[in-house]
Design a protein around this motif. Sequence first.
Motif, PDB file in Angstrom:
ATOM      1  N   LEU A 149      32.826  33.387 -26.191  1.00  0.00           N
ATOM      2  CA  LEU A 149      33.771  33.567 -25.108  1.00  0.00           C
ATOM      3  C   LEU A 149      32.947  35.004 -24.325  1.00  0.00           C
ATOM      4  N   ILE A 150      32.305  34.646 -23.100  1.00  0.00           N
ATOM      5  CA  ILE A 150      31.889  35.876 -22.245  1.00  0.00           C
ATOM      6  C   ILE A 150      33.128  36.254 -21.246  1.00  0.00           C
ATOM      7  N   SER A 151      33.881  37.063 -21.490  1.00  0.00           N
ATOM      8  CA  SER A 151      35.094  37.253 -20.889  1.00  0.00           C
ATOM      9  C   SER A 151      34.596  38.419 -19.601  1.00  0.00           C
ATOM     10  N   MET A 152      34.950  38.109 -18.457  1.00  0.00           N
ATOM     11  CA  MET A 152      34.742  38.922 -17.473  1.00  0.00           C
ATOM     12  C   MET A 152      35.969  39.885 -16.915  1.00  0.00           C
ATOM     13  N   GLU A 153      37.113  39.665 -17.803  1.00  0.00           N
ATOM     14  CA  GLU A 153      38.077  40.553 -17.831  1.00  0.00           C
ATOM     15  C   GLU A 153      37.771  41.979 -18.488  1.00  0.00           C
ATOM     16  N   PHE A 182      20.628  34.671 -27.767  1.00  0.00           N
ATOM     17  CA  PHE A 182      21.744  33.528 -27.366  1.00  0.00           C
ATOM     18  C   PHE A 182      22.560  33.985 -26.456  1.00  0.00           C
ATOM     19  N   LEU A 183      23.054  35.202 -27.012  1.00  0.00           N
ATOM     20  CA  LEU A 183      24.452  35.901 -26.234  1.00  0.00           C
ATOM     21  C   LEU A 183      23.713  36.654 -24.976  1.00  0.00           C
ATOM     22  N   TRP A 184      22.680  37.408 -25.227  1.00  0.00           N
ATOM     23  CA  TRP A 184      22.063  37.983 -24.107  1.00  0.00           C
ATOM     24  C   TRP A 184      21.900  36.938 -23.075  1.00  0.00           C
ATOM     25  N   ASP A 185      21.131  35.919 -23.154  1.00  0.00           N
ATOM     26  CA  ASP A 185      20.920  34.926 -22.264  1.00  0.00           C
ATOM     27  C   ASP A 185      22.028  34.723 -21.530  1.00  0.00           C
ATOM     28  N   LEU A 186      23.416  34.567 -22.089  1.00  0.00           N
ATOM     29  CA  LEU A 186      24.595  34.179 -21.281  1.00  0.00           C
ATOM     30  C   LEU A 186      24.848  35.146 -20.453  1.00  0.00           C
ATOM     31  N   LEU A 187      24.505  36.378 -20.733  1.00  0.00           N
ATOM     32  CA  LEU A 187      25.309  37.519 -19.825  1.00  0.00           C
ATOM     33  C   LEU A 187      24.587  37.614 -18.435  1.00  0.00           C
ATOM     34  N   ARG A 189      22.885  39.571 -15.109  1.00  0.00           N
ATOM     35  CA  ARG A 189      22.265  40.657 -14.864  1.00  0.00           C
ATOM     36  C   ARG A 189      22.907  41.468 -13.794  1.00  0.00           C
ATOM     37  N   GLY A 190      22.957  42.900 -13.948  1.00  0.00           N
ATOM     38  CA  GLY A 190      23.706  43.744 -12.797  1.00  0.00           C
ATOM     39  C   GLY A 190      23.116  44.886 -12.924  1.00  0.00           C
ATOM     40  N   HIS A 191      23.905  45.745 -12.014  1.00  0.00           N
ATOM     41  CA  HIS A 191      23.186  47.390 -12.171  1.00  0.00           C
ATOM     42  C   HIS A 191      23.360  47.883 -13.503  1.00  0.00           C
ATOM     43  N   TRP A 192      24.288  47.621 -14.070  1.00  0.00           N
ATOM     44  CA  TRP A 192      24.811  48.009 -15.570  1.00  0.00           C
ATOM     45  C   TRP A 192      25.823  47.303 -16.022  1.00  0.00           C
ATOM     46  N   ASN A 193      25.788  46.049 -16.074  1.00  0.00           N
ATOM     47  CA  ASN A 193      26.516  45.061 -16.956  1.00  0.00           C
ATOM     48  C   ASN A 193      26.580  45.322 -18.432  1.00  0.00           C
ATOM     49  N   ALA A 194      27.855  45.775 -18.777  1.00  0.00           N
ATOM     50  CA  ALA A 194      27.868  46.053 -20.332  1.00  0.00           C
ATOM     51  C   ALA A 194      29.041  45.395 -20.901  1.00  0.00           C
ATOM     52  N   PHE A 195      29.100  44.873 -22.109  1.00  0.00           N
ATOM     53  CA  PHE A 195      30.064  43.964 -22.842  1.00  0.00           C
ATOM     54  C   PHE A 195      30.588  44.296 -23.988  1.00  0.00           C
ATOM     55  N   TRP A 196      31.655  44.671 -24.548  1.00  0.00           N
ATOM     56  CA  TRP A 196      31.937  45.231 -25.799  1.00  0.00           C
ATOM     57  C   TRP A 196      31.748  44.088 -26.715  1.00  0.00           C
ATOM     58  N   PHE A 197      31.266  44.432 -28.103  1.00  0.00           N
ATOM     59  CA  PHE A 197      31.343  43.492 -28.862  1.00  0.00           C
ATOM     60  C   PHE A 197      31.735  44.179 -30.360  1.00  0.00           C
TER      61      PHE A 197
END
Length: 276
Positions: A149-153, A182-187, A189-197
């Motif tokens: 799940l790629i959560s935007m919350e 695979f996960l990278w392709d789901l994210l 793009r943005g100025h600084w889009n960062a996601f916890w894992f």
Amino acid sequence: MYSNLIDNEGSQDEFSHRPDVQISDHPVYPVRVAPRLSGPGPYRFATICLATLSVVLLISIIAVTARYKNRPQGNGEGTFEKVKQDVNLTALITTIIKLQEEKKQLQNEKDELLAKLATKVEIKPTSKATPGSEVCPTNWHLFNDSCYLISMETLSWHHSKTYCQMNGGHLAIILTAEEQTFLWDLLPRGHWNAFWFGITDGETEDVWKWVDGTLVVGGFWEENEPNNHINEDCGYIVKTEVLARVAIRSWYDAPCSMYLPFICEKKAVLAASTDA
């Protein structure tokens, strides 16, 4: 009058020749009067000195009175203004602290509501699957035998971890370059889009572990990362608009208290058989 008596010639002789006065019986001595001083005299000088001292004293009294009159008023007003400013500053600081506490409380309530909401998400196949095949809930993406799940919350790392657990999973554990890509392709793009894992060295500095307690071997860190720049104990993936940034060099460390979107992972489920 006495001077005239003394100045008269033969005054003593005159008395001595008077038959009614006996010198031997009642001697009379001439009276001497102190001569008058010429000039202004000591009394006039003393008067001048007293007048001068009076003027000096009067001037001093006026000066002291004026100074006394001005100083208490000025000091009183200054003291009052200072006390007033101190009271206003204290009230402002108290208000700020109260607002910060309320903000923290509201954020915690928000996290709890999100966690409760997550438990009510129904598991539905993303597409019509054949019996026995692996399927994922809506908005979850299948890769091998896991759903992501790629959560935007945006939540802190620890709250993200709780959110994923409430949904029956955990923060993503990424072990292979294929999974990372695979996960990278789901994210997005943005100025600084960062996601916890699911990576942290919170227990021991520079000893990175996955959320299941296993050690991290290798990884897909950006150059010169992790660096623990400002007590950075949690890992996130960055995908920016800069095309030079690639999937296999996109891990960074950051303070766990930051609020970021995140990636959850859990086991896929088998589609139910339709056989009677």
